[in-house]
Write a protein that holds these residues in place. Structure first.
Motif, short mmCIF file in Angstrom:
data_model
loop_
_atom_site.label_atom_id
_atom_site.label_comp_id
_atom_site.label_asym_id
_atom_site.label_seq_id
_atom_site.Cartn_x
_atom_site.Cartn_y
_atom_site.Cartn_z
N GLN A 110 0.83 -1.21 0.00
CA GLN A 110 0.00 0.00 0.00
C GLN A 110 0.87 1.26 0.00
O GLN A 110 1.99 1.24 0.51
N PRO A 111 0.34 2.35 -0.56
CA PRO A 111 1.11 3.61 -0.57
C PRO A 111 1.48 4.09 0.83
O PRO A 111 2.56 4.62 1.04
N THR A 112 0.57 3.90 1.78
CA THR A 112 0.88 4.23 3.18
C THR A 112 0.66 2.97 4.00
O THR A 112 -0.33 2.25 3.80
N VAL A 113 1.57 2.71 4.89
CA VAL A 113 1.52 1.48 5.68
C VAL A 113 0.72 1.71 6.94
O VAL A 113 0.97 2.65 7.70
N ASP A 114 -0.26 0.82 7.17
CA ASP A 114 -1.02 0.82 8.42
C ASP A 114 -0.23 -0.07 9.38
O ASP A 114 -0.34 -1.30 9.35
N ALA A 115 0.57 0.55 10.23
CA ALA A 115 1.48 -0.20 11.11
C ALA A 115 0.73 -1.14 12.03
O ALA A 115 1.17 -2.26 12.28
#
Length: 146
Positions: A86-91
């Protein structure tokens, strides 16, 4: 004329190089002895045939009994991989997926180790010696206590 001569020399050098690579690769293939899979896996190959078959069947049965847990671990790793793409990682979601994968792996490993312990307890001293050697085959030597 000079250009064709240079092309001929370059072609000859490349052909000699390629011939050497092919010859070297052939020699390596015929003389190379592959490293054994894992330590315990290499030990299994040294067991007497009846013991080897019994050991493999014991491990196979654990994998069959825990098929769903194995599939859950694989699914969790796929989920983690998808989250990483994903473009931004959901930690938090990534950590949860990795935790699910780790839990599945540890569960299956614990059951495999329990089955190995049961197999070893019912085996002869010679078989247990082979298994013990497999467990420590790739470990560094133990340090002496002062």
């Amino acid at each position: 004329m000079a250009a064709s001569r240079a092309s001929l020399v370059i072609s000859a050098v490349l052909n000699v190089f390629l011939a050497g690579c092919l010859a070297g690769g052939g020699v390596w293939i015929y003389t190379h002895t592959p490293l054994p899979g894992g330590s315990l896996q290499a030990s299994i190959e040294q067991l007497p045939p009846t013991e080897r078959d019994a050991f493999r069947e014991a491990l196979r049965s654990v994998r069959q009994e825990n098929r769903q847990t194995i599939l859950e671990g694989q699914s969790a790793r796929r989920d983690a991989a998808d989250l990483l793409k994903q473009p931004t990682v959901d930690a938090a979601a990534l950590s949860a997926a990795l935790e699910r994968a780790r839990t599945a792996d540890v569960t299956v490993r614990a059951k495999l180790e329990q089955r190995i312990a049961e197999f070893a307890a019912a085996s002869s001293p010679g078989v247990r010696l082979l298994l013990a050697e497999g467990l420590v085959r790739h470990l560094p030597p133990a340090k002496k206590s002062p």
